[in-house]
Design a protein around this motif. Structure first.
Motif, mmCIF file in Angstrom:
data_model
loop_
_atom_site.group_PDB
_atom_site.id
_atom_site.type_symbol
_atom_site.label_atom_id
_atom_site.label_comp_id
_atom_site.label_asym_id
_atom_site.label_seq_id
_atom_site.Cartn_x
_atom_site.Cartn_y
_atom_site.Cartn_z
ATOM 1 N N PHE A 132 0.835 -1.209 0.000
ATOM 2 C CA PHE A 132 0.000 0.000 0.000
ATOM 3 C C PHE A 132 0.866 1.254 0.000
ATOM 4 O O PHE A 132 0.612 2.195 -0.760
ATOM 5 C CB PHE A 132 -0.929 0.008 1.214
ATOM 6 N N LEU A 133 1.873 1.299 0.861
ATOM 7 C CA LEU A 133 2.719 2.494 0.912
ATOM 8 C C LEU A 133 3.375 2.778 -0.431
ATOM 9 O O LEU A 133 3.384 3.924 -0.901
ATOM 10 C CB LEU A 133 3.798 2.327 1.983
ATOM 11 N N ASN A 134 3.944 1.761 -1.047
ATOM 12 C CA ASN A 134 4.612 1.978 -2.326
ATOM 13 C C ASN A 134 3.623 2.401 -3.409
ATOM 14 O O ASN A 134 3.920 3.272 -4.232
ATOM 15 C CB ASN A 134 5.379 0.719 -2.741
ATOM 16 N N VAL A 154 -8.290 6.778 -1.782
ATOM 17 C CA VAL A 154 -7.466 6.133 -0.752
ATOM 18 C C VAL A 154 -8.141 4.851 -0.286
ATOM 19 O O VAL A 154 -7.490 3.811 -0.126
ATOM 20 C CB VAL A 154 -7.219 7.093 0.428
ATOM 21 N N VAL A 155 -9.438 4.913 -0.056
ATOM 22 C CA VAL A 155 -10.186 3.734 0.382
ATOM 23 C C VAL A 155 -10.110 2.634 -0.677
ATOM 24 O O VAL A 155 -9.884 1.455 -0.361
ATOM 25 C CB VAL A 155 -11.650 4.102 0.674
ATOM 26 N N ALA A 156 -10.270 3.002 -1.937
ATOM 27 C CA ALA A 156 -10.208 2.012 -3.013
ATOM 28 C C ALA A 156 -8.831 1.354 -3.079
ATOM 29 O O ALA A 156 -8.716 0.131 -3.261
ATOM 30 C CB ALA A 156 -10.542 2.678 -4.348
ATOM 31 N N LEU A 157 -7.781 2.157 -2.921
ATOM 32 C CA LEU A 157 -6.428 1.603 -2.950
ATOM 33 C C LEU A 157 -6.194 0.682 -1.757
ATOM 34 O O LEU A 157 -5.580 -0.384 -1.896
ATOM 35 C CB LEU A 157 -5.400 2.738 -2.965
ATOM 36 N N ALA A 158 -6.687 1.069 -0.591
ATOM 37 C CA ALA A 158 -6.536 0.234 0.594
ATOM 38 C C ALA A 158 -7.223 -1.118 0.407
ATOM 39 O O ALA A 158 -6.670 -2.167 0.768
ATOM 40 C CB ALA A 158 -7.099 0.957 1.814
ATOM 41 N N LYS A 159 -8.413 -1.104 -0.174
ATOM 42 C CA LYS A 159 -9.127 -2.355 -0.424
ATOM 43 C C LYS A 159 -8.356 -3.215 -1.425
ATOM 44 O O LYS A 159 -8.238 -4.433 -1.249
ATOM 45 C CB LYS A 159 -10.528 -2.067 -0.952
ATOM 46 N N GLN A 160 -7.825 -2.593 -2.451
ATOM 47 C CA GLN A 160 -7.077 -3.317 -3.483
ATOM 48 C C GLN A 160 -5.832 -3.988 -2.901
ATOM 49 O O GLN A 160 -5.486 -5.114 -3.259
ATOM 50 C CB GLN A 160 -6.655 -2.343 -4.579
#
Length: 245
Positions: A132-134, A154-160
Motif C-alpha cells: 500500500f505504501l509503495n 485512498v479507500v479504493a487503494l486500501a481495499k485493493q
C-alpha cells in the motif's frame, strides 16, 4: 508534538481538509563521531522493534532499519522502495520497520494516508502494508495534494492492497485508536531525534548502537550503513548510558 498531531488528525477524520500547522520541533541529541561517516550521525538507541511494527525481513536479524515516513513527503516518495530492496540484498542480516510520521504542514491527506496504511496492515499484514505504501507514493501528488479522487481513492487503494473488508476498513479509518497508534509512532520519532522525513535509522541489535540520516538516500548508502553497523558488534561493547531512551 502530540498536541499538534491530534489537532490535525482529528480534523482529518471529519473534514476533507485540515489546518496547516508549523512543523514540530525535533530533539537535537545527535552526535557526529569520527568513525561514523557522513551523512550518518550517532543517535540515542531507537530500541528493539515492537510487536506493532510492520516487519519486513527476519525478526531475529542482527541489524534493524527503522524508517519514519510521511505519505505526502516528496522525499519519502523518492525513497519509496529503497529500504525494501536493501533488506532483500541483506539476505537475512537485516530487517525493516517503516513507521508513520505525517507532518502537520502536509495536512489531512498525510494523516489519512498514514491511518490507511495501518488499517491495511491490520487486515493484510506487513506485506500488504508495504504494498500500500509503495502504491500510495506512486500515485500521490505529494506535499499535501493526496491522491486524485481524495478519500474515496485512498479507500479504493486500501481495499485493493489488502483491506478487503470494507466495513472493517471504514471503522478503522474513523477510529480514535488508529489515530493513537499513528500519534505514538510520531512520539517515538521525537525520542529518536528525528529531524524530518524520511528519517532512516540503522540499529545494531546486539549493542543498541544506532546511526541515523535525515532525507532520501540511495540504496548503496543504505547497504554500506548496514554493513558498517554489523561490523561494529565485534568491536564495541554495550552502548553508553546516554543511549537509553
Amino acid at each position: 508534538m502530540r498536541a499538534q498531531f491530534w489537532a490535525i488528525a482529528l480534523a482529518a477524520t471529519i473534514t476533507a481538509s485540515a489546518p496547516l500547522l508549523a512543523a514540530p520541533a525535533m530533539a537535537q541529541a545527535a552526535v557526529q563521531t569520527p568513525d561514523i561517516p557522513a551523512p550518518w550521525r550517532t543517535v540515542p538507541d531507537v530500541g528493539a522493534l515492537l510487536a506493532q511494527d510492520r516487519l519486513a525481513g527476519p525478526a531475529q536479524a542482527p541489524i534493524s532499519v527503522v524508517v519514519w515516513s510521511d505519505p505526502e513527503c516528496p522525499y519519502c516518495k523518492q525513497f519509496a522502495g529503497v529500504p525494501d530492496a536493501a533488506i532483500e540484498r541483506a539476505k537475512g542480516k537485516a530487517n525493516l520497520a517503516i513507521r508513520m510520521l505525517p507532518l502537520p504542514f502536509h495536512g489531512a491527506p498525510a494523516v489519512l494516508g498514514s491511518m490507511a496504511a495501518l488499517c491495511v496492515a491490520d487486515q493484510g499484514g506487513a506485506a500488504a502494508f508495504y504494498r500500500f505504501l509503495n502504491d500510495y507514493f506512486a500515485r500521490t501528488g505529494g506535499n499535501g495534494r493526496g491522491l486524485e479522487g481524495g478519500r474515496p481513492a485512498v479507500v479504493a487503494l486500501a481495499k485493493q492492497d489488502g483491506a478487503a473488508d470494507g466495513a472493517k476498513l471504514d471503522a478503522c479509518l474513523r477510529s480514535d485508536e488508529t489515530l493513537g497508534r499513528v500519534a505514538a509512532e510520531g512520539d517515538a520519532a521525537e525520542r529518536a531525534t528525528v529531524q524530518g522525513t524520511p528519517a532512516v535509522a540503522v540499529r545494531n541489535n546486539l549493542t543498541g548502537e544506532t546511526i541515523m540520516v535525515d532525507g532520501a538516500i540511495d540504496g548503496e548508502t543504505l547497504d554500506q550503513a548496514i554493513t558498517l553497523m554489523a561490523s561494529r558488534s565485534k568491536r564495541h561493547g554495550a552502548p553508553p548510558a546516554d543511549y537509553s531512551r
